[in-house]
Design a protein around this motif. Structure first.
Motif, mmCIF file in Angstrom:
data_model
loop_
_atom_site.group_PDB
_atom_site.id
_atom_site.type_symbol
_atom_site.label_atom_id
_atom_site.label_comp_id
_atom_site.label_asym_id
_atom_site.label_seq_id
_atom_site.Cartn_x
_atom_site.Cartn_y
_atom_site.Cartn_z
ATOM 1 N N ASP A 1 0.851 -1.187 0.000
ATOM 2 C CA ASP A 1 0.000 0.000 0.000
ATOM 3 C C ASP A 1 0.888 1.239 0.000
ATOM 4 N N SER A 2 0.576 2.189 -0.868
ATOM 5 C CA SER A 2 1.333 3.439 -0.913
ATOM 6 C C SER A 2 0.917 4.330 0.253
ATOM 7 N N ILE A 3 1.890 5.000 0.849
ATOM 8 C CA ILE A 3 1.641 5.850 2.017
ATOM 9 C C ILE A 3 1.924 7.295 1.626
ATOM 10 N N THR A 4 0.884 8.121 1.587
ATOM 11 C CA THR A 4 1.071 9.531 1.255
ATOM 12 C C THR A 4 1.786 10.244 2.400
ATOM 13 N N THR A 5 2.370 11.396 2.103
ATOM 14 C CA THR A 5 3.201 12.073 3.100
ATOM 15 C C THR A 5 2.417 12.462 4.350
ATOM 16 N N GLU A 6 1.129 12.749 4.191
ATOM 17 C CA GLU A 6 0.347 13.116 5.380
ATOM 18 C C GLU A 6 0.006 11.898 6.234
ATOM 19 N N ARG A 7 0.219 10.687 5.715
ATOM 20 C CA ARG A 7 -0.084 9.463 6.450
ATOM 21 C C ARG A 7 1.160 8.798 7.049
ATOM 22 N N LEU A 8 2.319 9.374 6.835
ATOM 23 C CA LEU A 8 3.547 8.801 7.392
ATOM 24 C C LEU A 8 3.511 8.866 8.917
ATOM 25 N N LYS A 9 3.988 7.791 9.567
ATOM 26 C CA LYS A 9 3.996 7.734 11.025
ATOM 27 C C LYS A 9 5.266 7.057 11.517
ATOM 28 N N TYR A 10 5.663 7.450 12.706
ATOM 29 C CA TYR A 10 6.812 6.806 13.344
ATOM 30 C C TYR A 10 6.532 5.307 13.517
ATOM 31 N N GLY A 11 7.524 4.480 13.217
ATOM 32 C CA GLY A 11 7.425 3.042 13.433
ATOM 33 C C GLY A 11 6.913 2.249 12.258
ATOM 34 N N GLN A 12 6.409 2.911 11.211
ATOM 35 C CA GLN A 12 5.941 2.170 10.038
ATOM 36 C C GLN A 12 7.105 1.420 9.393
ATOM 37 N N ARG A 13 6.858 0.179 9.001
ATOM 38 C CA ARG A 13 7.863 -0.645 8.330
ATOM 39 C C ARG A 13 7.579 -0.541 6.832
ATOM 40 N N VAL A 14 8.526 -0.009 6.096
ATOM 41 C CA VAL A 14 8.245 0.424 4.734
ATOM 42 C C VAL A 14 9.342 0.007 3.752
ATOM 43 N N LYS A 15 8.966 0.064 2.488
ATOM 44 C CA LYS A 15 9.932 0.050 1.398
ATOM 45 C C LYS A 15 9.791 1.368 0.638
ATOM 46 N N VAL A 16 10.927 1.961 0.315
ATOM 47 C CA VAL A 16 10.928 3.155 -0.517
ATOM 48 C C VAL A 16 11.167 2.699 -1.950
ATOM 49 N N VAL A 17 10.206 2.996 -2.809
ATOM 50 C CA VAL A 17 10.252 2.539 -4.194
ATOM 51 C C VAL A 17 10.447 3.742 -5.112
ATOM 52 N N GLY A 18 11.315 3.589 -6.092
ATOM 53 C CA GLY A 18 11.542 4.637 -7.069
ATOM 54 C C GLY A 18 11.175 4.185 -8.458
ATOM 55 N N ALA A 19 10.798 5.145 -9.308
ATOM 56 C CA ALA A 19 10.468 4.836 -10.701
ATOM 57 C C ALA A 19 10.866 6.012 -11.576
ATOM 58 N N ALA A 20 11.284 5.719 -12.790
ATOM 59 C CA ALA A 20 11.639 6.759 -13.748
ATOM 60 C C ALA A 20 10.398 7.555 -14.142
ATOM 61 N N ALA A 21 10.550 8.865 -14.235
ATOM 62 C CA ALA A 21 9.458 9.722 -14.677
ATOM 63 C C ALA A 21 9.202 9.538 -16.169
ATOM 64 N N PRO A 22 8.001 9.890 -16.647
ATOM 65 C CA PRO A 22 7.743 9.859 -18.086
ATOM 66 C C PRO A 22 8.765 10.703 -18.842
ATOM 67 N N PRO A 23 9.145 10.285 -20.046
ATOM 68 C CA PRO A 23 10.180 10.994 -20.808
ATOM 69 C C PRO A 23 9.920 12.488 -20.983
ATOM 70 N N MET A 24 8.654 12.899 -21.110
ATOM 71 C CA MET A 24 8.346 14.317 -21.296
ATOM 72 C C MET A 24 8.858 15.167 -20.141
ATOM 73 N N LEU A 25 8.890 14.583 -18.941
ATOM 74 C CA LEU A 25 9.322 15.341 -17.767
ATOM 75 C C LEU A 25 10.836 15.411 -17.650
ATOM 76 N N ARG A 26 11.540 14.620 -18.448
ATOM 77 C CA ARG A 26 13.000 14.600 -18.396
ATOM 78 C C ARG A 26 13.635 15.471 -19.476
ATOM 79 N N GLU A 27 12.819 16.083 -20.317
ATOM 80 C CA GLU A 27 13.352 16.995 -21.325
ATOM 81 C C GLU A 27 13.960 18.219 -20.642
ATOM 82 N N ALA A 28 14.947 18.823 -21.304
ATOM 83 C CA ALA A 28 15.688 19.926 -20.688
ATOM 84 C C ALA A 28 14.774 21.059 -20.238
ATOM 85 N N ARG A 29 13.813 21.456 -21.085
ATOM 86 C CA ARG A 29 12.915 22.549 -20.695
ATOM 87 C C ARG A 29 12.049 22.138 -19.501
#
Length: 369
Positions: free
Chosen positions: A312-340
């Protein structure tokens, strides 16, 4: 495609992940949408290529601090009220609605209006994830105007914004959302069908549904929901690389609501003697992840904190001390990686000194992972 109750649940799951910690918890948006499904039936999802050139498409979503949305619930009338005023301003009917961002509750926000107005939702959005500020939409990056925009609140207040540019629009709209109690609904960036096809991030809604469906099937079949998540991300064509950045327990959390944003940082201690420590900084969304001082992911790439057992994804307002989590990363869509685009949504846009480095380069991921 039509969005029924099963697809709605999958969309909520997928959008929660794509929010990178932001966009608002989708729980209440899902309840509102379920009520509309019960009244009106399944909601149509239309592809960009099926829009007429002169169709009127209006993106919409919530602006403000997600921490406020936990306690200040919408009435369910804000979305339609804002879109009806948009129709009066533009003197024509809206043909379709679109999430301004696919992340979190904002990925579901247009569904209520789609059902009540009898129009479809477009299989696209303006960010490919969630970002904290309005001018970070691809529409602004491509030179389109956010105005006219309409902000509404649960009490029935309504404000129309016309501004000299989109940065001024963000500042004005942010101030209005604070005056409305810290959160407001906003319809913005009205588009023609042709503009939507040329500039929106297509396929993001169906990608979110596919992500949620993959996780659901893995859970039901006793499979690994994280493996299913990564496979669905790769198959989407938008998020080519993904993986686990860290595995541990939240040991420290700083969070406050400031200037219409939820800002702070969270520290996660790894399991085992060599687990190390990861520090995440966020402004509504997770912006940068550092492991033992070394950057492992940064905007615009996605960083999502997830329950390590359920995925289950945990939004920043739902973060709590003691939660056992995995931090997952993913590449952004190519449009967001363009220089502009990086000028608007890269690390420098949030005040970080580091230049953008793709997540796959930071973590040694190859294209097939």
């Amino acid at each position: 495609m039509r969005i029924d109750r099963t697809a709605l649940a999958d969309l909520a799951c997928g959008a929660a992940f794509l929010g990178s910690g932001g966009g608002g918890d989708p729980y209440y948006a899902r309840l509102l949408a379920e009520a509309e499904l019960a009244r009106h039936g399944a909601i149509g999802l239309v592809a960009l290529e099926d829009l007429a050139d002169d169709a009127l498409v209006v993106p919409c979503g919530w602006i403000g601090a997600p921490t406020v949305s936990v306690e200040k619930l919408p009435s369910g009338r804000e979305t339609v009220a804002g879109l009806r005023r948009m129709e009066r301003i533009l003197d024509r009917r809206i043909d379709a609605v679109m999430p301004v961002e696919i992340g979190g509750g904002n990925g579901l926000a247009p569904l209520t209006a789609a059902a009540q107005l009898g129009v479809p939702m477009v299989d696209a959005d303006g960010m490919g994830r969630a970002f904290p500020e309005s001018q970070m939409a691809i529409f602004n990056i491509r030179g389109l105007s956010a105005c006219p925009s309409v902000l509404t609140d649960a009490g029935g207040s309504l404000v129309v914004v016309e501004s000299v540019d989109n940065l001024a629009h963000e500042r004005i709209a942010r101030g209005v959302s604070v005056a409305m109690g810290g959160i407001a609904h906003m319809a913005e960036y009205p588009l023609s069908g042709r503009q939507a096809r040329e500039h929106a991030i297509g396929g993001s809604v169906s990608a979110a549904i596919a992500i949620g469906a993959a996780v659901r099937r893995a859970r039901g079949g006793g499979g690994d929901p994280f493996a299913a998540l990564f496979d669905a991300l790769r198959r989407s064509g938008l998020y080519a690389r993904a993986g686990v950045l860290f595995d541990g327990k939240i040991v420290d959390l700083e969070r406050e609501t400031r200037n219409g944003f939820s800002v702070g940082r969270v520290a996660i201690e790894g399991f085992g003697e060599d687990g190390g420590r990861m520090l995440l900084e966020f402004q509504n969304e997770n912006l940068v992840a550092r492991r033992d001082g070394q950057v492992r992911a940064m905007v615009p790439d996605l960083i999502t904190v997830m329950d390590r057992e359920t995925a289950d994804s945990i939004t920043t307002e739902r973060l709590k001390y003691g939660q056992r989590v995995k931090v997952v990363g993913a590449a952004a869509p190519p449009m967001l990686r363009e220089a502009r685009a990086l000028d608007f949504v890269g690390p420098a846009a949030f005040g970080f000194a580091e230049g953008y480095v793709p997540i796959e380069a930071l973590n040694g991921w190859d294209a097939g992972r």
